[in-house]
Scaffold this active site. Structure first.
Site, PDB file in Angstrom:
ATOM      1  N   CYS A  12       0.815  -1.216   0.000  1.00 49.40           N
ATOM      2  CA  CYS A  12       0.000   0.000   0.000  1.00 49.40           C
ATOM      3  C   CYS A  12       0.848   1.264   0.000  1.00 49.40           C
ATOM      4  O   CYS A  12       0.319   2.362  -0.200  1.00 49.40           O
ATOM      5  CB  CYS A  12      -0.939  -0.021   1.203  1.00 49.40           C
ATOM      6  SG  CYS A  12      -2.299  -1.197   1.019  1.00 49.40           S
ATOM      7  N   SER A  42     -17.228  10.408  -0.193  1.00 49.30           N
ATOM      8  CA  SER A  42     -16.852  10.446   1.228  1.00 49.30           C
ATOM      9  C   SER A  42     -15.564   9.676   1.507  1.00 49.30           C
ATOM     10  O   SER A  42     -15.214   9.461   2.668  1.00 49.30           O
ATOM     11  CB  SER A  42     -17.987   9.864   2.082  1.00 49.30           C
ATOM     12  OG  SER A  42     -18.203   8.502   1.762  1.00 49.30           O
ATOM     13  N   ASP A  62      -8.463  -3.820  -5.250  1.00 49.39           N
ATOM     14  CA  ASP A  62      -7.175  -3.417  -4.680  1.00 49.39           C
ATOM     15  C   ASP A  62      -6.078  -4.316  -5.233  1.00 49.39           C
ATOM     16  O   ASP A  62      -6.260  -5.533  -5.319  1.00 49.39           O
ATOM     17  CB  ASP A  62      -7.197  -3.519  -3.155  1.00 49.39           C
ATOM     18  CG  ASP A  62      -6.360  -2.434  -2.492  1.00 49.39           C
ATOM     19  OD1 ASP A  62      -5.215  -2.241  -2.946  1.00 49.39           O
ATOM     20  OD2 ASP A  62      -6.840  -1.798  -1.543  1.00 49.39           O
ATOM     21  N   ASP A  85     -11.813  -4.091   2.644  1.00 50.40           N
ATOM     22  CA  ASP A  85     -12.793  -3.021   2.450  1.00 50.40           C
ATOM     23  C   ASP A  85     -14.219  -3.506   2.676  1.00 50.40           C
ATOM     24  O   ASP A  85     -15.060  -2.776   3.202  1.00 50.40           O
ATOM     25  CB  ASP A  85     -12.672  -2.435   1.038  1.00 50.40           C
ATOM     26  CG  ASP A  85     -11.403  -1.625   0.843  1.00 50.40           C
ATOM     27  OD1 ASP A  85     -10.848  -1.154   1.847  1.00 50.40           O
ATOM     28  OD2 ASP A  85     -10.974  -1.470  -0.309  1.00 50.40           O
ATOM     29  N   GLY A 132     -10.775 -13.775 -13.530  1.00 48.82           N
ATOM     30  CA  GLY A 132      -9.832 -12.676 -13.407  1.00 48.82           C
ATOM     31  C   GLY A 132      -9.292 -12.209 -14.735  1.00 48.82           C
ATOM     32  O   GLY A 132      -9.812 -12.567 -15.801  1.00 48.82           O
ATOM     33  N   HIS A 133      -8.233 -11.417 -14.675  1.00 48.64           N
ATOM     34  CA  HIS A 133      -7.600 -10.879 -15.888  1.00 48.64           C
ATOM     35  C   HIS A 133      -6.102 -10.767 -15.637  1.00 48.64           C
ATOM     36  O   HIS A 133      -5.672 -10.384 -14.543  1.00 48.64           O
ATOM     37  CB  HIS A 133      -8.180  -9.507 -16.230  1.00 48.64           C
ATOM     38  CG  HIS A 133      -7.630  -8.934 -17.499  1.00 48.64           C
ATOM     39  ND1 HIS A 133      -7.849  -9.505 -18.734  1.00 48.64           N
ATOM     40  CD2 HIS A 133      -6.857  -7.841 -17.716  1.00 48.64           C
ATOM     41  CE1 HIS A 133      -7.246  -8.780 -19.663  1.00 48.64           C
ATOM     42  NE2 HIS A 133      -6.627  -7.764 -19.070  1.00 48.64           N
TER      43      HIS A 133
END
Length: 340
Positions: A12, A42, A62, A85, A132-133
């Site tokens: 991160c 927000s 993410d 999240d 997925g990719h």
């Protein structure tokens, strides 16, 4: 060829700074949809879209480049971080899609290990891997696009704390500083092991416990560090009082902060909080810790005061590092958003 050395930044800590990001998002055209209950206005943790009176879809994504040498460990950390999240919004993870960038010149077994690590964490979360990719890239990157569900009446926002609430942090701080020490060959085995265990830890267990208590606000502490996420929680409406002496820290973190093992992301976070938080009363080391980018960090909860002790006790059964770090106070005229 070395897996980690191919990457210029990782975890991160590679996030675009909050100041830059806010400027970019303000330029975007918007379409209003009344069923979109939560968007990026927000700075909440995930998007929420209402499907019925009792069901809403949580959507988040993410990914980042590696911050550890072992590919499978990287996969586990990236997956745990991506699902966080959904837990912060009070939801349950349903399924996820892999997002993969991988250098063509690296051994494909490394990629296999990354994907296995991610799948292990999805299995632990009782969530399905649905596809997925993948593309070739100059640096390895991995993460998930995650779908979850929540009752629209039970969404937990990041910016709705109430005056009198108690603040609980569920994981120890200092991941970014330990990773910086690790890159410099200075991290102790104890610190490295503790940081990896913390990053791999799902926030699922703390989130399950918090649903049993009156939690008024929640966010996960990641690349913007504790202070920026706390500022987002306060949202100019209240003042958060944080006791730095109560902050849970990973091993050796204060020492690394004293040695100025700061990160570029930490400096971007410091620039964002300038003028919003008075850092003059705390040591430079604690300043670094408060701005330190956390990869797959813990949850920051704002809990009703008469339930905080019981909530903390429940969370500590699975997350012993959890602790009370402060309280929510009425914001006085010209008062700082955060008081340390």
């Amino acid at each position: 060829m070395d897996f980690l050395s191919q990457c210029t930044s990782g975890g991160c800590g590679a996030k675009i700074g909050p100041n830059e990001l806010a400027g970019l998002l303000s330029e975007l055209p918007k379409f209003s949809d009344e069923k979109l209950l939560v968007d990026f206005d927000s700075s909440d943790d995930a998007a929420v879209y209402q499907l019925s009176e009792e069901l809403a879809l949580i959507s988040t994504v993410d990914f980042f480049s590696p911050m550890v040498e072992d590919p499978r460990t990287f996969g586990r950390i990236a997956a745990a971080n991506a699902m966080s999240d959904v837990y912060a919004m009070g939801g349950e993870v349903l399924f996820a899609l892999n997002l993969v960038c991988f250098p063509e010149k690296l051994e494909k077994q490394m990629l296999s290990e990354i994907l296995i690590g991610g799948a292990e964490k999805l299995k632990e979360a009782h969530a399905s891997l649905a596809g997925g990719h993948s593309i070739y890239d100059h640096e390895s990157k991995y993460g998930l696009a995650v779908a979850g569900q929540v009752n629209p009446k039970k969404i937990i926002h990041n910016n709705t704390p109430e005056v009198g609430d108690v603040l609980i942090l569920t994981k120890a701080l200092g991941v970014g500083l330990i990773l910086s020490a690790l890159r410099g060959g200075l991290a102790s085995i104890e610190a490295e092991s503790a940081a990896i265990a913390s990053m791999e830890r799902l926030n699922k267990y703390a989130a399950q416990k918090m649903k049993m208590f009156p939690v008024h606000a929640c966010t996960d502490v990641t690349g913007f560090g504790l202070l920026v996420h706390a500022i987002e929680m306060a949202d100019e409406k209240v003042t958060l009082v944080i006791d730095t002496e109560q902050l849970p820290l990973l091993p050796d973190v204060y020492h690394y902060a004293e040695e100025f093992l700061a990160t570029a992301a930490g400096q971007r976070n410091r620039q964002f909080v300038e003028g919003k938080v008075d850092l003059s009363s705390i040591t430079p080391a604690f300043q670094e810790i408060l701005c330190d980018p956390q990869t797959s960090g813990g949850l920051l909860l704002s809990v009703a005061p008469n339930s905080a002790a019981e909530c903390l006790k429940a969370i500590q059964k699975d997350d012993p590092a959890a602790t009370i770090i402060g309280e929510v106070c009425k914001k006085e005229l010209n008062q700082s958003i955060i008081i340390l």
